[in-house]
Design a protein around this motif. Structure first.
Motif, short mmCIF file in Angstrom:
data_model
loop_
_atom_site.label_atom_id
_atom_site.label_comp_id
_atom_site.label_asym_id
_atom_site.label_seq_id
_atom_site.Cartn_x
_atom_site.Cartn_y
_atom_site.Cartn_z
N ARG A 231 0.80 -1.22 0.00
CA ARG A 231 0.00 0.00 0.00
C ARG A 231 0.84 1.28 0.00
O ARG A 231 0.53 2.23 -0.69
CB ARG A 231 -0.94 0.02 1.22
N SER A 232 1.89 1.30 0.82
CA SER A 232 2.68 2.52 0.96
C SER A 232 3.83 2.61 -0.03
O SER A 232 4.07 3.65 -0.65
CB SER A 232 3.22 2.63 2.39
N GLU A 233 4.55 1.48 -0.17
CA GLU A 233 5.72 1.48 -1.05
C GLU A 233 5.37 1.09 -2.48
O GLU A 233 6.19 1.21 -3.39
CB GLU A 233 6.79 0.55 -0.49
N GLU A 234 4.13 0.56 -2.67
CA GLU A 234 3.64 0.17 -3.99
C GLU A 234 4.55 -0.86 -4.67
O GLU A 234 4.80 -0.79 -5.87
CB GLU A 234 3.45 1.40 -4.88
N LEU A 235 5.02 -1.82 -3.87
CA LEU A 235 5.84 -2.89 -4.42
C LEU A 235 4.95 -4.02 -4.92
O LEU A 235 3.86 -4.25 -4.39
CB LEU A 235 6.80 -3.42 -3.35
N SER A 236 5.42 -4.73 -5.91
CA SER A 236 4.67 -5.88 -6.43
C SER A 236 4.90 -7.07 -5.51
O SER A 236 5.83 -7.10 -4.69
CB SER A 236 5.16 -6.23 -7.84
N HIS A 237 4.03 -8.10 -5.67
CA HIS A 237 4.18 -9.31 -4.86
C HIS A 237 5.54 -9.97 -5.12
O HIS A 237 6.18 -10.49 -4.20
CB HIS A 237 3.06 -10.29 -5.17
N GLU A 238 5.97 -9.92 -6.35
CA GLU A 238 7.26 -10.53 -6.71
C GLU A 238 8.42 -9.78 -6.04
O GLU A 238 9.35 -10.41 -5.51
CB GLU A 238 7.43 -10.51 -8.23
N GLU A 239 8.37 -8.46 -6.05
CA GLU A 239 9.43 -7.66 -5.42
C GLU A 239 9.50 -7.93 -3.91
O GLU A 239 10.58 -8.02 -3.32
CB GLU A 239 9.19 -6.17 -5.68
N ILE A 240 8.32 -8.04 -3.30
CA ILE A 240 8.27 -8.31 -1.86
C ILE A 240 8.81 -9.69 -1.55
O ILE A 240 9.57 -9.88 -0.59
CB ILE A 240 6.83 -8.16 -1.34
N ALA A 241 8.46 -10.67 -2.39
CA ALA A 241 8.94 -12.04 -2.19
C ALA A 241 10.46 -12.10 -2.22
O ALA A 241 11.09 -12.78 -1.39
CB ALA A 241 8.35 -12.95 -3.27
N ILE A 242 11.06 -11.36 -3.14
CA ILE A 242 12.53 -11.33 -3.24
C ILE A 242 13.13 -10.66 -2.01
O ILE A 242 14.10 -11.16 -1.42
CB ILE A 242 12.96 -10.59 -4.54
N LYS A 243 12.55 -9.52 -1.61
CA LYS A 243 13.09 -8.78 -0.46
C LYS A 243 13.00 -9.58 0.83
O LYS A 243 13.90 -9.52 1.68
CB LYS A 243 12.33 -7.46 -0.29
N LEU A 244 11.90 -10.29 1.02
CA LEU A 244 11.68 -11.01 2.28
C LEU A 244 12.12 -12.47 2.22
O LEU A 244 12.01 -13.20 3.21
CB LEU A 244 10.20 -10.93 2.68
N ASN A 245 12.57 -12.88 1.02
CA ASN A 245 13.03 -14.27 0.82
C ASN A 245 11.92 -15.28 1.14
O ASN A 245 12.13 -16.27 1.86
CB ASN A 245 14.27 -14.54 1.68
N ILE A 246 10.75 -15.00 0.63
CA ILE A 246 9.62 -15.93 0.77
C ILE A 246 8.98 -16.10 -0.61
O ILE A 246 9.31 -15.37 -1.56
CB ILE A 246 8.56 -15.41 1.77
N SER A 247 8.05 -17.05 -0.73
CA SER A 247 7.45 -17.30 -2.04
C SER A 247 6.43 -16.22 -2.38
O SER A 247 5.84 -15.58 -1.50
CB SER A 247 6.77 -18.67 -2.05
N LYS A 248 6.24 -16.05 -3.67
CA LYS A 248 5.26 -15.08 -4.16
C LYS A 248 3.86 -15.45 -3.67
O LYS A 248 3.04 -14.58 -3.34
CB LYS A 248 5.31 -15.03 -5.69
N ASN A 249 3.58 -16.75 -3.61
CA ASN A 249 2.28 -17.22 -3.16
C ASN A 249 2.04 -16.88 -1.69
O ASN A 249 0.93 -16.53 -1.30
CB ASN A 249 2.17 -18.73 -3.38
N THR A 250 3.10 -16.95 -0.89
CA THR A 250 3.00 -16.59 0.53
C THR A 250 2.67 -15.11 0.69
O THR A 250 1.84 -14.73 1.53
CB THR A 250 4.32 -16.91 1.27
N VAL A 251 3.32 -14.29 -0.13
CA VAL A 251 3.03 -12.84 -0.12
C VAL A 251 1.57 -12.59 -0.45
O VAL A 251 0.88 -11.81 0.23
CB VAL A 251 3.93 -12.08 -1.12
N LYS A 252 1.09 -13.28 -1.49
CA LYS A 252 -0.29 -13.10 -1.93
C LYS A 252 -1.27 -13.49 -0.83
O LYS A 252 -2.23 -12.76 -0.54
CB LYS A 252 -0.55 -13.95 -3.17
N ASN A 253 -1.03 -14.61 -0.17
CA ASN A 253 -1.93 -15.08 0.88
C ASN A 253 -1.96 -14.10 2.07
O ASN A 253 -3.02 -13.80 2.62
CB ASN A 253 -1.50 -16.47 1.37
N HIS A 254 -0.76 -13.63 2.44
CA HIS A 254 -0.69 -12.67 3.54
C HIS A 254 -1.45 -11.39 3.19
O HIS A 254 -2.13 -10.81 4.03
CB HIS A 254 0.78 -12.32 3.85
#
Length: 202
Positions: free
Chosen positions: A147-170
């Motif tokens: 919401r604030s940084e406007e990052l994509s799910h893929e970018e967040i997954a890379i930054k947090l070292n988790i799967s894209k699907n985990t980001v989506k579910n969260h």
């Protein structure tokens, strides 16, 4: 214009006496503003009984807090703010019960009104921030990154070292939680924002 100026001077004199604890001045102010407070409270609550209760609460608070009145500012605006606070507190209480909350939502205008009162805007923003704050740590982090940084799910997954699907579910769970929190705690404020125009039109 001259009549209005005289009325303002008379109001100021009454308020000075009220601040000093003059009960007669309080009665005069009560008689002068009672109907406006009642009409405003009724417009917001849609209940004659609630409006009457709000009138009593507003003037009790006015007497208790009389020493805080600033005669250099609009008294109409001051008493309006007290009324808003009292109605808001009352409707928050009844909105805790689902059936009554739905009844309040029923009165929300479908036509969005302009946000005329900064107090309510701040209150609604506060509810939204509270909704985010109550999220579990990782969900909150992901929600804010989207919401604030406007990052994509893929970018967040890379930054947090988790799967894209985990980001989506969260994100799905966090968004649902925020929506429900704001609906439970902020719906009444939206209602008031949609209805708050009495003092601007009178």
């Amino acid at each position: 214009m001259e009549i209005q100026r005289l009325e303002q001077l008379e109001d100021k004199e009454l308020l000075i006496k009220l601040i000093e604890g003059d009960e007669l001045a309080f009665v005069k102010i009560y008689n002068q503003y009672r109907n406006k407070v009642y009409n405003y409270a009724y417009q917001l609550s849609k209940s004659p009984d609630t409006a009457e209760e709000i009138v009593q609460e507003v003037f009790i608070r006015l007497w208790q807090k009389r020493e805080q009145i600033n005669t250099d500012f609009s008294f109409s605006g001051y008493i309006k703010k007290i009324t808003l606070n009292q109605v808001l507190n009352h409707l928050k209480k009844i909105a805790r019960e689902k059936a009554l909350q739905e009844e309040v939502f029923h009165h929300i205008s479908g036509n969005t009104s302009r946000a005329e009162d900064q107090l309510l805007e701040k209150e609604l923003r506060k509810v939204y921030e509270e909704a985010i704050a109550q999220l579990p740590a990782q969900k909150k982090l992901i929600y804010q990154m989207v919401r604030s940084e406007e990052l994509s799910h893929e970018e967040i997954a890379i930054k947090l070292n988790i799967s894209k699907n985990t980001v989506k579910n969260h994100m799905v769970e966090a968004s649902k939680s925020v929506r429900e929190y704001v609906r439970r705690n902020g719906g009444v404020i939206c209602f008031i924002l949609a209805s708050s125009n009495y003092f601007h039109s009178n």
